[in-house]
Scaffold this motif. Structure first.
Motif, PDB file in Angstrom:
ATOM      1  N   ARG A   3       0.807  -1.214   0.000  1.00 12.03           N
ATOM      2  CA  ARG A   3       0.000   0.000   0.000  1.00 12.03           C
ATOM      3  C   ARG A   3       0.842   1.267   0.000  1.00 12.03           C
ATOM      4  O   ARG A   3       0.295   2.375  -0.104  1.00 12.03           O
ATOM      5  N   TYR A   4       2.168   1.124   0.115  1.00 14.88           N
ATOM      6  CA  TYR A   4       3.007   2.282   0.379  1.00 14.88           C
ATOM      7  C   TYR A   4       4.151   2.450  -0.617  1.00 14.88           C
ATOM      8  O   TYR A   4       4.744   1.469  -1.078  1.00 14.88           O
ATOM      9  N   ARG A   5       4.465   3.695  -0.888  1.00 15.77           N
ATOM     10  CA  ARG A   5       5.739   4.027  -1.493  1.00 15.77           C
ATOM     11  C   ARG A   5       6.800   3.794  -0.426  1.00 15.77           C
ATOM     12  O   ARG A   5       6.627   4.190   0.721  1.00 15.77           O
ATOM     13  N   MET A   6       7.879   3.147  -0.785  1.00 16.89           N
ATOM     14  CA  MET A   6       8.930   2.801   0.172  1.00 16.89           C
ATOM     15  C   MET A   6      10.231   3.513  -0.194  1.00 16.89           C
ATOM     16  O   MET A   6      10.491   3.807  -1.363  1.00 16.89           O
ATOM     17  N   ARG A   7      11.041   3.737   0.819  1.00 21.03           N
ATOM     18  CA  ARG A   7      12.276   4.500   0.628  1.00 21.03           C
ATOM     19  C   ARG A   7      13.428   3.866   1.398  1.00 21.03           C
ATOM     20  O   ARG A   7      13.218   3.185   2.403  1.00 21.03           O
ATOM     21  N   TRP A   8      14.641   4.129   0.930  1.00 21.23           N
ATOM     22  CA  TRP A   8      15.858   3.841   1.673  1.00 21.23           C
ATOM     23  C   TRP A   8      16.537   5.179   1.976  1.00 21.23           C
ATOM     24  O   TRP A   8      16.611   6.058   1.107  1.00 21.23           O
ATOM     25  N   TYR A   9      17.025   5.283   3.189  1.00 23.48           N
ATOM     26  CA  TYR A   9      17.812   6.436   3.620  1.00 23.48           C
ATOM     27  C   TYR A   9      19.125   5.897   4.196  1.00 23.48           C
ATOM     28  O   TYR A   9      19.254   4.713   4.507  1.00 23.48           O
ATOM     29  N   ARG A  10      20.084   6.803   4.379  1.00 23.93           N
ATOM     30  CA  ARG A  10      21.314   6.425   5.068  1.00 23.93           C
ATOM     31  C   ARG A  10      21.817   7.598   5.895  1.00 23.93           C
ATOM     32  O   ARG A  10      21.509   8.757   5.608  1.00 23.93           O
ATOM     33  N   GLU A  11      22.588   7.259   6.909  1.00 26.44           N
ATOM     34  CA  GLU A  11      23.184   8.281   7.764  1.00 26.44           C
ATOM     35  C   GLU A  11      24.625   7.897   8.027  1.00 26.44           C
ATOM     36  O   GLU A  11      24.907   6.881   8.666  1.00 26.44           O
ATOM     37  N   ALA A  12      25.527   8.713   7.521  1.00 31.50           N
ATOM     38  CA  ALA A  12      26.952   8.479   7.708  1.00 31.50           C
ATOM     39  C   ALA A  12      27.417   9.196   8.977  1.00 31.50           C
ATOM     40  O   ALA A  12      26.784  10.166   9.423  1.00 31.50           O
ATOM     41  N   PRO A  13      28.507   8.742   9.569  1.00 32.36           N
ATOM     42  CA  PRO A  13      29.023   9.377  10.786  1.00 32.36           C
ATOM     43  C   PRO A  13      29.256  10.868  10.584  1.00 32.36           C
ATOM     44  O   PRO A  13      29.909  11.278   9.627  1.00 32.36           O
ATOM     45  N   LYS A  71      27.219  13.087   9.659  1.00 31.49           N
ATOM     46  CA  LYS A  71      26.392  13.694   8.608  1.00 31.49           C
ATOM     47  C   LYS A  71      24.914  13.462   8.909  1.00 31.49           C
ATOM     48  O   LYS A  71      24.557  12.636   9.725  1.00 31.49           O
ATOM     49  N   GLY A  72      24.072  14.187   8.224  1.00 31.49           N
ATOM     50  CA  GLY A  72      22.644  14.038   8.412  1.00 31.49           C
ATOM     51  C   GLY A  72      22.077  12.882   7.612  1.00 31.49           C
ATOM     52  O   GLY A  72      22.799  12.172   6.907  1.00 31.49           O
ATOM     53  N   ASN A 112      25.926  -2.245  -5.666  1.00 26.65           N
ATOM     54  CA  ASN A 112      27.105  -2.713  -6.390  1.00 26.65           C
ATOM     55  C   ASN A 112      28.162  -1.621  -6.457  1.00 26.65           C
ATOM     56  O   ASN A 112      27.869  -0.443  -6.261  1.00 26.65           O
ATOM     57  N   ASN A 113      29.384  -2.033  -6.755  1.00 24.07           N
ATOM     58  CA  ASN A 113      30.503  -1.092  -6.877  1.00 24.07           C
ATOM     59  C   ASN A 113      30.546  -0.131  -5.689  1.00 24.07           C
ATOM     60  O   ASN A 113      30.618   1.103  -5.862  1.00 24.07           O
ATOM     61  N   LEU A 114      30.510  -0.694  -4.511  1.00 25.67           N
ATOM     62  CA  LEU A 114      30.470   0.123  -3.302  1.00 25.67           C
ATOM     63  C   LEU A 114      31.745   0.924  -3.116  1.00 25.67           C
ATOM     64  O   LEU A 114      32.842   0.468  -3.462  1.00 25.67           O
ATOM     65  N   LYS A 115      31.581   2.117  -2.558  1.00 25.02           N
ATOM     66  CA  LYS A 115      32.675   3.039  -2.319  1.00 25.02           C
ATOM     67  C   LYS A 115      32.767   3.350  -0.827  1.00 25.02           C
ATOM     68  O   LYS A 115      31.758   3.243  -0.113  1.00 25.02           O
ATOM     69  N   PRO A 116      33.924   3.774  -0.361  1.00 25.54           N
ATOM     70  CA  PRO A 116      34.033   4.117   1.073  1.00 25.54           C
ATOM     71  C   PRO A 116      32.999   5.156   1.511  1.00 25.54           C
ATOM     72  O   PRO A 116      32.515   5.104   2.652  1.00 25.54           O
ATOM     73  N   GLU A 117      32.647   6.048   0.626  1.00 21.66           N
ATOM     74  CA  GLU A 117      31.659   7.074   0.985  1.00 21.66           C
ATOM     75  C   GLU A 117      30.243   6.539   1.110  1.00 21.66           C
ATOM     76  O   GLU A 117      29.336   7.265   1.510  1.00 21.66           O
ATOM     77  N   ASP A 118      30.044   5.268   0.780  1.00 20.78           N
ATOM     78  CA  ASP A 118      28.745   4.629   1.004  1.00 20.78           C
ATOM     79  C   ASP A 118      28.608   4.116   2.438  1.00 20.78           C
ATOM     80  O   ASP A 118      27.537   3.644   2.824  1.00 20.78           O
ATOM     81  N   THR A 119      29.674   4.192   3.207  1.00 25.18           N
ATOM     82  CA  THR A 119      29.625   3.745   4.593  1.00 25.18           C
ATOM     83  C   THR A 119      28.598   4.557   5.378  1.00 25.18           C
ATOM     84  O   THR A 119      28.652   5.792   5.400  1.00 25.18           O
ATOM     85  N   ALA A 120      27.648   3.850   5.985  1.00 25.38           N
ATOM     86  CA  ALA A 120      26.559   4.518   6.695  1.00 25.38           C
ATOM     87  C   ALA A 120      25.663   3.461   7.329  1.00 25.38           C
ATOM     88  O   ALA A 120      25.789   2.271   7.032  1.00 25.38           O
ATOM     89  N   VAL A 121      24.752   3.934   8.158  1.00 27.19           N
ATOM     90  CA  VAL A 121      23.633   3.096   8.605  1.00 27.19           C
ATOM     91  C   VAL A 121      22.506   3.316   7.610  1.00 27.19           C
ATOM     92  O   VAL A 121      22.146   4.463   7.316  1.00 27.19           O
ATOM     93  N   TYR A 122      21.987   2.229   7.076  1.00 33.10           N
ATOM     94  CA  TYR A 122      20.936   2.281   6.073  1.00 33.10           C
ATOM     95  C   TYR A 122      19.594   1.932   6.713  1.00 33.10           C
ATOM     96  O   TYR A 122      19.477   0.934   7.442  1.00 33.10           O
TER      97      TYR A 122
END
Length: 112
Positions: A31-41, A43-44, A84-94
């Protein structure tokens, strides 16, 4: 209990891949639009990706476009994020989220 539970995070080397899952219980994500967010150390919260209720329309932040894919399986009541092709800047809580609910998050660390 109404909740979203993320899993699939971990430590991966640059260039590697991970698939995050977000299992819903107590309500139907169909029933819902779903989203992914992340928060890096230090950062917001950053929006990563969205998918409409049917899965027919997706959108991505420029920082992940071409590398991440959001998918939903409404029959399994689960949302996914293939990274895929993960980068160090992808480090975060998802985190996954519906319109009014967010999970507890899963840690992704990209490091050699």
């Amino acid at each position: 209990e109404v909740q979203l539970v993320e899993s699939g995070g971990g430590l991966v080397q640059p260039g590697g891949s991970l698939r995050l899952s977000c299992a819903a219980s107590g309500f139907m994500i169909s029933r819902y639009r779903m989203r992914w967010y992340r928060e890096a150390p230090g950062k917001g919260i950053e929006w990563v990706s969205s998918i409409d209720s049917s899965g027919g329309s997706t959108s991505y932040a420029d920082s992940v476009k071409g590398r991440f894919t959001i998918v939903r399986d409404n029959a399994k009541n689960t949302l996914y994020l293939q990274m895929n092709n993960l980068k160090p800047e992808d480090t975060a809580v998802y985190y996954c989220a519906s319109s009014d609910l967010r999970g507890q998050g899963t840690q992704v660390t990209v490091s050699s």
